[in-house]
Design a protein around this motif. Sequence first.
Motif, PDB file in Angstrom:
ATOM      1  N   PRO A  63      66.622  23.817  76.340  1.00 38.27           N
ATOM      2  CA  PRO A  63      67.718  22.996  75.836  1.00 38.27           C
ATOM      3  C   PRO A  63      67.849  22.928  74.318  1.00 38.27           C
ATOM      4  O   PRO A  63      68.902  22.554  73.824  1.00 38.27           O
ATOM      5  CB  PRO A  63      67.442  21.614  76.429  1.00 38.27           C
ATOM      6  CG  PRO A  63      66.020  21.621  76.825  1.00 38.27           C
ATOM      7  CD  PRO A  63      65.653  23.036  77.108  1.00 38.27           C
ATOM      8  N   HIS A  64      66.835  23.300  73.559  1.00 38.18           N
ATOM      9  CA  HIS A  64      66.928  23.271  72.103  1.00 38.18           C
ATOM     10  C   HIS A  64      67.462  24.587  71.526  1.00 38.18           C
ATOM     11  O   HIS A  64      67.641  24.697  70.320  1.00 38.18           O
ATOM     12  CB  HIS A  64      65.561  22.963  71.477  1.00 38.18           C
ATOM     13  CG  HIS A  64      65.143  21.551  71.678  1.00 38.18           C
ATOM     14  ND1 HIS A  64      64.473  21.134  72.812  1.00 38.18           N
ATOM     15  CD2 HIS A  64      65.314  20.452  70.915  1.00 38.18           C
ATOM     16  CE1 HIS A  64      64.235  19.830  72.721  1.00 38.18           C
ATOM     17  NE2 HIS A  64      64.741  19.393  71.580  1.00 38.18           N
ATOM     18  N   ASP A  65      67.701  25.573  72.365  1.00 38.69           N
ATOM     19  CA  ASP A  65      68.108  26.895  71.918  1.00 38.69           C
ATOM     20  C   ASP A  65      69.621  26.939  71.651  1.00 38.69           C
ATOM     21  O   ASP A  65      70.428  26.982  72.573  1.00 38.69           O
ATOM     22  CB  ASP A  65      67.724  27.927  72.980  1.00 38.69           C
ATOM     23  CG  ASP A  65      67.895  29.353  72.505  1.00 38.69           C
ATOM     24  OD1 ASP A  65      68.730  29.605  71.619  1.00 38.69           O
ATOM     25  OD2 ASP A  65      67.189  30.225  73.051  1.00 38.69           O
ATOM     26  N   VAL A  66      69.981  26.915  70.366  1.00 40.67           N
ATOM     27  CA  VAL A  66      71.394  26.902  69.979  1.00 40.67           C
ATOM     28  C   VAL A  66      72.099  28.179  70.435  1.00 40.67           C
ATOM     29  O   VAL A  66      73.274  28.148  70.804  1.00 40.67           O
ATOM     30  CB  VAL A  66      71.540  26.689  68.453  1.00 40.67           C
ATOM     31  CG1 VAL A  66      72.988  26.784  68.015  1.00 40.67           C
ATOM     32  CG2 VAL A  66      70.961  25.332  68.055  1.00 40.67           C
ATOM     33  N   ALA A  67      71.393  29.302  70.428  1.00 38.33           N
ATOM     34  CA  ALA A  67      72.006  30.556  70.882  1.00 38.33           C
ATOM     35  C   ALA A  67      72.421  30.449  72.351  1.00 38.33           C
ATOM     36  O   ALA A  67      73.485  30.935  72.743  1.00 38.33           O
ATOM     37  CB  ALA A  67      71.043  31.722  70.683  1.00 38.33           C
ATOM     38  N   ARG A  68      71.603  29.787  73.159  1.00 33.89           N
ATOM     39  CA  ARG A  68      71.972  29.597  74.570  1.00 33.89           C
ATOM     40  C   ARG A  68      73.150  28.639  74.701  1.00 33.89           C
ATOM     41  O   ARG A  68      74.004  28.812  75.568  1.00 33.89           O
ATOM     42  CB  ARG A  68      70.774  29.095  75.374  1.00 33.89           C
ATOM     43  CG  ARG A  68      69.685  30.141  75.514  1.00 33.89           C
ATOM     44  CD  ARG A  68      68.525  29.648  76.342  1.00 33.89           C
ATOM     45  NE  ARG A  68      67.436  30.621  76.348  1.00 33.89           N
ATOM     46  CZ  ARG A  68      66.552  30.715  77.306  1.00 33.89           C
ATOM     47  NH1 ARG A  68      66.588  29.912  78.349  1.00 33.89           N
ATOM     48  NH2 ARG A  68      65.599  31.623  77.235  1.00 33.89           N
ATOM     49  N   ALA A  69      73.203  27.643  73.828  1.00 35.65           N
ATOM     50  CA  ALA A  69      74.347  26.721  73.831  1.00 35.65           C
ATOM     51  C   ALA A  69      75.624  27.466  73.464  1.00 35.65           C
ATOM     52  O   ALA A  69      76.670  27.262  74.075  1.00 35.65           O
ATOM     53  CB  ALA A  69      74.101  25.568  72.863  1.00 35.65           C
ATOM     54  N   ARG A  70      75.526  28.350  72.484  1.00 33.91           N
ATOM     55  CA  ARG A  70      76.707  29.132  72.087  1.00 33.91           C
ATOM     56  C   ARG A  70      77.165  30.050  73.222  1.00 33.91           C
ATOM     57  O   ARG A  70      78.352  30.303  73.376  1.00 33.91           O
ATOM     58  CB  ARG A  70      76.406  29.931  70.831  1.00 33.91           C
ATOM     59  CG  ARG A  70      76.351  29.035  69.610  1.00 33.91           C
ATOM     60  CD  ARG A  70      76.407  29.818  68.314  1.00 33.91           C
ATOM     61  NE  ARG A  70      76.361  28.875  67.217  1.00 33.91           N
ATOM     62  CZ  ARG A  70      75.351  28.775  66.358  1.00 33.91           C
ATOM     63  NH1 ARG A  70      74.317  29.582  66.464  1.00 33.91           N
ATOM     64  NH2 ARG A  70      75.388  27.883  65.401  1.00 33.91           N
ATOM     65  N   ALA A  71      76.227  30.547  74.007  1.00 34.13           N
ATOM     66  CA  ALA A  71      76.606  31.396  75.143  1.00 34.13           C
ATOM     67  C   ALA A  71      77.362  30.596  76.200  1.00 34.13           C
ATOM     68  O   ALA A  71      78.179  31.148  76.922  1.00 34.13           O
ATOM     69  CB  ALA A  71      75.362  32.028  75.757  1.00 34.13           C
ATOM     70  N   LEU A  72      77.112  29.293  76.265  1.00 34.84           N
ATOM     71  CA  LEU A  72      77.788  28.445  77.248  1.00 34.84           C
ATOM     72  C   LEU A  72      79.182  28.027  76.779  1.00 34.84           C
ATOM     73  O   LEU A  72      80.017  27.666  77.591  1.00 34.84           O
ATOM     74  CB  LEU A  72      76.948  27.192  77.539  1.00 34.84           C
ATOM     75  CG  LEU A  72      77.477  26.225  78.588  1.00 34.84           C
ATOM     76  CD1 LEU A  72      77.683  26.926  79.927  1.00 34.84           C
ATOM     77  CD2 LEU A  72      76.534  25.054  78.758  1.00 34.84           C
TER      78      LEU A  72
END
Length: 111
Positions: A63-72
């Motif tokens: 949940p702290h991974d901004v790159a994964r947030a951007r992918a969402l």
Amino acid sequence: MSVSTTKPALADLLVTMATGAAGEAGRQLWAALSGLVRRRPAEGEAPEPATGEAELVSLAEAPHDVARARALETGQGDTSNTISGGTQHGPVLQGRDFSGITFNDPGPRCR
């Protein structure tokens, strides 16, 4: 009036929701987002494009991974809505990708 969303703000919001940093409100938002991503079309509705399920699961795992947030982050870019000229009579919605909205429905009447 013009409203634009920016992707960095959305990624930060997704991380805040996924990490639980926003407390109960963030948990409720995360649950609502998860429900929207996993929503299946009702009978007779056109199928939705890719749901983002894999990206949602990926962000939940880190949940702290901004790159994964951007992918969402969904959509094809920023949203800009403009209302101009005169007085608006009736509902005005600003956003994108609305569906299942009904206007002029008085709903149940109170007695």
